[in-house]
Design a protein around this motif. Structure first.
Motif, mmCIF file in Angstrom:
data_model
loop_
_atom_site.group_PDB
_atom_site.id
_atom_site.type_symbol
_atom_site.label_atom_id
_atom_site.label_comp_id
_atom_site.label_asym_id
_atom_site.label_seq_id
_atom_site.Cartn_x
_atom_site.Cartn_y
_atom_site.Cartn_z
ATOM 1 N N GLU A 193 60.098 37.482 13.286
ATOM 2 C CA GLU A 193 60.075 38.369 14.459
ATOM 3 C C GLU A 193 58.689 38.548 15.090
ATOM 4 O OE1 GLU A 193 60.265 40.507 10.600
ATOM 5 O OE2 GLU A 193 61.710 39.221 11.597
ATOM 6 N N ILE A 194 57.627 38.124 14.409
ATOM 7 C CA ILE A 194 56.295 38.247 15.015
ATOM 8 C C ILE A 194 55.744 36.913 15.517
ATOM 9 C CG2 ILE A 194 55.757 40.275 13.606
ATOM 10 C CD1 ILE A 194 53.686 38.400 12.155
ATOM 11 N N VAL A 195 56.521 35.846 15.363
ATOM 12 C CA VAL A 195 56.069 34.516 15.775
ATOM 13 C C VAL A 195 56.349 34.312 17.264
ATOM 14 C CG1 VAL A 195 56.419 32.044 15.481
ATOM 15 C CG2 VAL A 195 56.378 33.538 13.479
ATOM 16 N N ARG A 196 55.339 33.838 17.984
ATOM 17 C CA ARG A 196 55.456 33.536 19.417
ATOM 18 C C ARG A 196 55.074 32.083 19.645
ATOM 19 N NH1 ARG A 196 57.464 37.735 18.595
ATOM 20 N NH2 ARG A 196 57.010 39.734 19.549
ATOM 21 N N VAL A 197 55.833 31.375 20.476
ATOM 22 C CA VAL A 197 55.535 29.989 20.820
ATOM 23 C C VAL A 197 55.556 29.883 22.338
ATOM 24 C CG1 VAL A 197 56.244 27.581 20.605
ATOM 25 C CG2 VAL A 197 56.569 29.146 18.678
ATOM 26 N N TRP A 198 54.491 29.345 22.909
ATOM 27 C CA TRP A 198 54.392 29.162 24.356
ATOM 28 C C TRP A 198 54.430 27.680 24.666
ATOM 29 C CZ3 TRP A 198 51.437 32.514 21.594
ATOM 30 C CH2 TRP A 198 51.447 33.859 21.970
ATOM 31 N N ILE A 199 55.200 27.328 25.678
ATOM 32 C CA ILE A 199 55.177 25.957 26.176
ATOM 33 C C ILE A 199 54.482 25.977 27.524
ATOM 34 C CG2 ILE A 199 56.547 24.043 27.070
ATOM 35 C CD1 ILE A 199 58.519 24.485 24.887
ATOM 36 N N HIS A 200 53.463 25.163 27.641
ATOM 37 C CA HIS A 200 52.749 25.018 28.902
ATOM 38 C C HIS A 200 53.169 23.701 29.532
ATOM 39 C CE1 HIS A 200 49.934 28.284 27.954
ATOM 40 N NE2 HIS A 200 50.003 27.835 26.718
ATOM 41 N N HIS A 201 53.669 23.785 30.752
ATOM 42 C CA HIS A 201 54.043 22.569 31.479
ATOM 43 C C HIS A 201 52.823 22.051 32.221
ATOM 44 C CE1 HIS A 201 58.343 22.767 30.856
ATOM 45 N NE2 HIS A 201 58.189 24.072 30.896
ATOM 46 N N VAL A 202 52.540 20.787 32.040
ATOM 47 C CA VAL A 202 51.399 20.158 32.684
ATOM 48 C C VAL A 202 51.917 19.124 33.673
ATOM 49 C CG1 VAL A 202 49.286 18.841 32.315
ATOM 50 C CG2 VAL A 202 50.026 20.501 30.594
ATOM 51 N N ARG A 203 51.418 19.198 34.888
ATOM 52 C CA ARG A 203 51.835 18.240 35.897
ATOM 53 C C ARG A 203 51.348 16.851 35.517
ATOM 54 N NH1 ARG A 203 50.624 20.608 41.697
ATOM 55 N NH2 ARG A 203 52.028 18.908 42.208
ATOM 56 N N LYS A 204 52.159 15.855 35.834
ATOM 57 C CA LYS A 204 51.833 14.481 35.454
ATOM 58 C C LYS A 204 50.483 14.037 35.974
ATOM 59 C CE LYS A 204 56.568 12.963 34.976
ATOM 60 N NZ LYS A 204 57.590 12.006 35.405
ATOM 61 N N LYS A 205 50.107 14.516 37.142
ATOM 62 C CA LYS A 205 48.814 14.108 37.685
ATOM 63 C C LYS A 205 47.649 14.786 36.966
ATOM 64 C CE LYS A 205 48.553 17.466 41.446
ATOM 65 N NZ LYS A 205 48.438 17.623 42.895
ATOM 66 N N ASN A 206 47.951 15.801 36.151
ATOM 67 C CA ASN A 206 46.915 16.515 35.404
ATOM 68 C C ASN A 206 46.886 16.152 33.926
ATOM 69 O OD1 ASN A 206 46.202 17.871 37.746
ATOM 70 N ND2 ASN A 206 47.582 19.567 37.336
ATOM 71 N N GLY A 237 53.617 32.224 6.172
ATOM 72 C CA GLY A 237 54.340 33.394 5.682
ATOM 73 C C GLY A 237 54.563 34.472 6.721
ATOM 74 N N ALA A 238 54.500 34.105 7.991
ATOM 75 C CA ALA A 238 54.707 35.082 9.064
ATOM 76 C C ALA A 238 56.189 35.420 9.180
ATOM 77 C CB ALA A 238 54.212 34.520 10.388
ATOM 78 N N PRO A 239 56.516 36.684 9.331
ATOM 79 C CA PRO A 239 57.912 37.036 9.577
ATOM 80 C C PRO A 239 58.363 36.447 10.925
ATOM 81 C CG PRO A 239 56.629 38.983 8.998
ATOM 82 C CD PRO A 239 55.664 37.863 9.230
ATOM 83 N N VAL A 283 58.556 24.818 15.502
ATOM 84 C CA VAL A 283 57.196 25.327 15.321
ATOM 85 C C VAL A 283 57.239 26.748 14.768
ATOM 86 C CG1 VAL A 283 55.090 26.022 16.537
ATOM 87 C CG2 VAL A 283 56.123 23.799 17.004
ATOM 88 N N ALA A 284 58.150 27.558 15.280
ATOM 89 C CA ALA A 284 58.289 28.923 14.761
ATOM 90 C C ALA A 284 58.658 28.889 13.281
ATOM 91 C CB ALA A 284 59.338 29.686 15.563
ATOM 92 N N GLN A 285 59.593 28.037 12.917
ATOM 93 C CA GLN A 285 59.995 27.936 11.514
ATOM 94 C C GLN A 285 58.839 27.449 10.642
ATOM 95 O OE1 GLN A 285 62.721 29.160 10.191
ATOM 96 N NE2 GLN A 285 61.943 28.611 8.182
ATOM 97 N N ALA A 286 58.045 26.520 11.168
ATOM 98 C CA ALA A 286 56.887 26.027 10.409
ATOM 99 C C ALA A 286 55.891 27.156 10.150
ATOM 100 C CB ALA A 286 56.217 24.890 11.164
ATOM 101 N N MET A 342 51.360 43.985 10.953
ATOM 102 C CA MET A 342 50.945 42.598 10.886
ATOM 103 C C MET A 342 50.732 42.072 12.300
ATOM 104 S SD MET A 342 52.811 39.443 8.959
ATOM 105 C CE MET A 342 51.786 39.120 7.559
ATOM 106 N N ARG A 343 49.705 41.268 12.469
ATOM 107 C CA ARG A 343 49.391 40.700 13.781
ATOM 108 C C ARG A 343 50.379 39.602 14.132
ATOM 109 N NH1 ARG A 343 43.116 39.699 14.387
ATOM 110 N NH2 ARG A 343 43.700 39.976 16.539
ATOM 111 N N ARG A 344 50.625 39.457 15.413
ATOM 112 C CA ARG A 344 51.505 38.390 15.874
ATOM 113 C C ARG A 344 50.875 37.035 15.609
ATOM 114 N NH1 ARG A 344 53.573 41.178 21.430
ATOM 115 N NH2 ARG A 344 54.931 42.621 20.376
ATOM 116 N N GLN A 345 51.693 36.087 15.283
ATOM 117 C CA GLN A 345 51.270 34.716 15.040
ATOM 118 C C GLN A 345 51.808 33.869 16.184
ATOM 119 O OE1 GLN A 345 49.330 34.066 12.205
ATOM 120 N NE2 GLN A 345 49.439 36.281 12.076
ATOM 121 N N GLY A 346 51.016 32.921 16.663
ATOM 122 C CA GLY A 346 51.490 32.143 17.787
ATOM 123 C C GLY A 346 50.986 30.716 17.800
#
Length: 65
Positions: free
Chosen positions: A39-52, A35-37, A26-29, A1-5
């Motif tokens: 162990e294959i769920v990935r969540v990335w947090i991107h930090h954005v600078r306030k000026k951006n 229906g993703a298991p 988000v992973a639980q959602a 199964m492909r990773r879900q993210g």
């Protein structure tokens, strides 16, 4: 199964606890909705600078967020 993210964009300055909560929720959602298991769920947090980060035509830095 492909990773879900998912990617989350947040203004810089969050604590580890503030980052952990959306990662867990988000992973639980993805598990529940697509229906993703867990162990294959990935969540990335991107930090954005306030000026951006903009809202209503102004940067978050200028809005003091």
């Amino acid at each position: 199964m492909r990773r879900q993210g998912a990617q989350i964009y947040l203004i810089e300055g969050r604590t580890e606890k503030q980052k952990r909560a959306p990662i867990e929720k988000v992973a639980q959602a993805l598990v529940e909705v697509v229906g993703a298991p867990q162990e294959i769920v990935r969540v990335w947090i991107h930090h954005v600078r306030k000026k951006n980060w903009g809202s209503a035509g102004r940067t978050a830095k200028s809005l003091e967020r």
